[in-house]
Design an enzyme around this catalytic site. Structure first.
Site, PDB file in Angstrom:
ATOM      1  N   LYS A  90       0.146   4.220  -0.328  1.00  0.00           N
ATOM      2  CA  LYS A  90      -0.491   5.415   0.248  1.00  0.00           C
ATOM      3  C   LYS A  90      -0.232   6.633  -0.658  1.00  0.00           C
ATOM      4  O   LYS A  90      -0.128   6.472  -1.866  1.00  0.00           O
ATOM      5  CB  LYS A  90      -0.032   5.633   1.687  1.00  0.00           C
ATOM      6  CG  LYS A  90      -0.239   4.372   2.529  1.00  0.00           C
ATOM      7  CD  LYS A  90      -0.136   4.614   3.997  1.00  0.00           C
ATOM      8  CE  LYS A  90      -0.342   3.291   4.740  1.00  0.00           C
ATOM      9  NZ  LYS A  90      -0.369   3.425   6.178  1.00  0.00           N
ATOM     10  N   GLU A 106      -7.224   4.734   7.562  1.00  0.00           N
ATOM     11  CA  GLU A 106      -7.005   6.159   7.279  1.00  0.00           C
ATOM     12  C   GLU A 106      -8.219   6.765   6.571  1.00  0.00           C
ATOM     13  O   GLU A 106      -8.509   7.953   6.752  1.00  0.00           O
ATOM     14  CB  GLU A 106      -5.712   6.329   6.458  1.00  0.00           C
ATOM     15  CG  GLU A 106      -4.480   6.100   7.339  1.00  0.00           C
ATOM     16  CD  GLU A 106      -3.250   5.561   6.620  1.00  0.00           C
ATOM     17  OE1 GLU A 106      -3.206   5.599   5.382  1.00  0.00           O
ATOM     18  OE2 GLU A 106      -2.337   5.073   7.326  1.00  0.00           O
ATOM     19  N   GLU A 126      -5.824  -4.918  10.362  1.00  0.00           N
ATOM     20  CA  GLU A 126      -4.809  -3.889  10.587  1.00  0.00           C
ATOM     21  C   GLU A 126      -5.121  -3.148  11.879  1.00  0.00           C
ATOM     22  O   GLU A 126      -5.943  -2.202  11.870  1.00  0.00           O
ATOM     23  CB  GLU A 126      -4.800  -2.887   9.425  1.00  0.00           C
ATOM     24  CG  GLU A 126      -4.425  -3.496   8.099  1.00  0.00           C
ATOM     25  CD  GLU A 126      -3.790  -2.452   7.181  1.00  0.00           C
ATOM     26  OE1 GLU A 126      -2.642  -2.690   6.767  1.00  0.00           O
ATOM     27  OE2 GLU A 126      -4.389  -1.412   6.922  1.00  0.00           O
ATOM     28  N   ASN A 155       0.866  -1.173   0.000  1.00  0.00           N
ATOM     29  CA  ASN A 155       0.000   0.000   0.000  1.00  0.00           C
ATOM     30  C   ASN A 155       0.906   1.227   0.000  1.00  0.00           C
ATOM     31  O   ASN A 155       1.473   1.594   1.025  1.00  0.00           O
ATOM     32  CB  ASN A 155      -0.888  -0.023   1.260  1.00  0.00           C
ATOM     33  CG  ASN A 155      -1.739   1.233   1.400  1.00  0.00           C
ATOM     34  OD1 ASN A 155      -1.803   2.051   0.485  1.00  0.00           O
ATOM     35  ND2 ASN A 155      -2.391   1.372   2.550  1.00  0.00           N
ATOM     36  N   SER A 179       2.931  -2.145  10.346  1.00  0.00           N
ATOM     37  CA  SER A 179       4.370  -2.219  10.582  1.00  0.00           C
ATOM     38  C   SER A 179       4.968  -3.593  10.303  1.00  0.00           C
ATOM     39  O   SER A 179       5.915  -4.010  10.958  1.00  0.00           O
ATOM     40  CB  SER A 179       4.713  -1.757  12.005  1.00  0.00           C
ATOM     41  OG  SER A 179       4.304  -0.404  12.190  1.00  0.00           O
ATOM     42  N   HIS A 212      -9.747   1.226   4.510  1.00  0.00           N
ATOM     43  CA  HIS A 212      -8.497   1.412   5.256  1.00  0.00           C
ATOM     44  C   HIS A 212      -8.772   2.341   6.437  1.00  0.00           C
ATOM     45  O   HIS A 212      -9.572   3.283   6.319  1.00  0.00           O
ATOM     46  CB  HIS A 212      -7.421   2.004   4.336  1.00  0.00           C
ATOM     47  CG  HIS A 212      -6.058   1.978   4.969  1.00  0.00           C
ATOM     48  ND1 HIS A 212      -5.675   2.920   5.900  1.00  0.00           N
ATOM     49  CD2 HIS A 212      -5.027   1.112   4.849  1.00  0.00           C
ATOM     50  CE1 HIS A 212      -4.440   2.629   6.312  1.00  0.00           C
ATOM     51  NE2 HIS A 212      -4.029   1.539   5.692  1.00  0.00           N
ATOM     52  N   GLY A 223       2.033   2.285  10.715  1.00  0.00           N
ATOM     53  CA  GLY A 223       3.000   3.366  10.559  1.00  0.00           C
ATOM     54  C   GLY A 223       3.672   3.779  11.860  1.00  0.00           C
ATOM     55  O   GLY A 223       4.339   4.813  11.920  1.00  0.00           O
TER      56      GLY A 223
HETATM   57  P1  PGA Z   1       2.486   0.260   7.647  1.00  0.00           P
HETATM   58  O1  PGA Z   1       1.059   0.484   6.949  1.00  0.00           O
HETATM   59  O2  PGA Z   1       3.028  -1.046   7.109  1.00  0.00           O
HETATM   60  O3  PGA Z   1       3.302   1.442   7.238  1.00  0.00           O
HETATM   61  O4  PGA Z   1       2.245   0.186   9.111  1.00  0.00           O
HETATM   62  C1  PGA Z   1       0.194  -0.579   6.702  1.00  0.00           C
HETATM   63  C2  PGA Z   1      -1.085  -0.064   6.099  1.00  0.00           C
HETATM   64  O5  PGA Z   1      -1.545   1.014   6.519  1.00  0.00           O
HETATM   65  O6  PGA Z   1      -1.671  -0.692   5.207  1.00  0.00           O
END
Ligand code: PGA
Length: 253
Positions: free
Chosen positions: A13, A102, A171, A11, A216, A100, A177
């Site tokens: 982003k 976010e 997640e 992803n 992460s 997601h 993140g």
């Molecule tokens: P990350 O993000 O691996 O940077 O924690 C995962 C995601 O948001 O899909």
């Protein structure tokens, strides 16, 4: 141990540029030599779908598939700024992330909207990667199971028997993140809950639904997560922007 082929999804982003995308994707395509072991997809910003689609097409033998990060809940019409699933399909998209955290957090997407988006994707033959996960406060309040089951239930309710065509991504919001990863045991226990819920909804075909872990995941923790019985792959943010890290996660799968 679930025997489905694992799926590693990057992803990206809101990262990238025409130049850096080419470098990143070419390194991934060049380094990705064991094409049979697992499936791989990169979910890129919409404006770069055309670019990435062409790069993937040029590397005719690649298993890397193209994914989007969101889609409109509507089919077409007066929805300024939105992108429909049929538009995504024209650019070779076969996966799309929906719900997601976010988007749930910054764009106020509800369980209901996420379910409609998942249904829209399925209707066009695009595989939705449906994200679920609890916040830190919800985990501390002992609500993890309640939250993820509620989020998944909305999708099950709407898509019915098509549920076996989705991909689920667990997640935990506190792990995205942040560098904080769920331990393999923490992740596995939530994945087992989701698997049971899918089994109850879809019976035996639920065994082929892939449940990814995200939050992460990186080159050093991927193996311990991916060897858990109900973890069928990963949704990778930060580490998918570094070709070597993404490739080593693919190698672990
Ligand atoms: P990350 O993000 O691996 O940077 O924690 C995962 C995601 O948001 O899909």
């Amino acid at each position: 141990m679930n025997s489905v082929k694992k799926l590693i999804a990057g992803n990206w982003k809101m990262n990238g540029s025409l130049e850096s995308n080419t470098t990143l994707l070419k390194s991934i395509l060049d380094g990705d030599t064991r094409a049979d072991a697992c499936d791989a997809v990169v979910c890129v910003p919409s404006v770069y779908l055309s670019q990435i689609n062409s790069l993937i097409q040029d590397a005719a033998s690649s298993r890397v598939r193209l994914g989007a990060q969101d889609l409109s809940a509507h089919e077409k019409g007066a929805y300024t700024g939105e992108i429909s699933v049929s538009m995504l399909k024209e650019f070779g998209v076969s996966f799309v992330i929906v719900g997601h955290s976010e988007r749930r957090q910054f764009h106020h997407e509800t369980d209901q909207l996420v379910a409609i988006k998942a249904e829209r994707a399925l209707g066009a033959g695009v595989t939705p990667i449906v994200c679920v996960g609890e916040t830190q406060e919800e985990r501390e309040a002992g609500l993890t199971e309640v939250i993820v089951k509620r989020q998944l239930a909305a999708v099950i309710h709407l898509v019915g028997h098509c549920i076996s065509e989705i991909v689920v991504a667990y997640e935990p919001v506190w792990a995205i993140g942040t560098g904080l990863t769920a331990t393999p045991e923490q992740a596995q226990s939530v994945h087992a809950v989701l698997r049971a819920q899918l089994n109850a909804a879809a019976g035996d075909v639920a065994q082929r639904i892939r449940i990814l872990y995200g939050g992460s995941m990186n080159a050093s923790n991927a193996k311990s997560l991916l060897t858990q019985p109900d973890i069928d792959g990963g949704l990778i943010g930060g580490a998918s922007l570094k070709a070597l890290d993404f490739l080593s996660i693919i190698a672990c799968a």
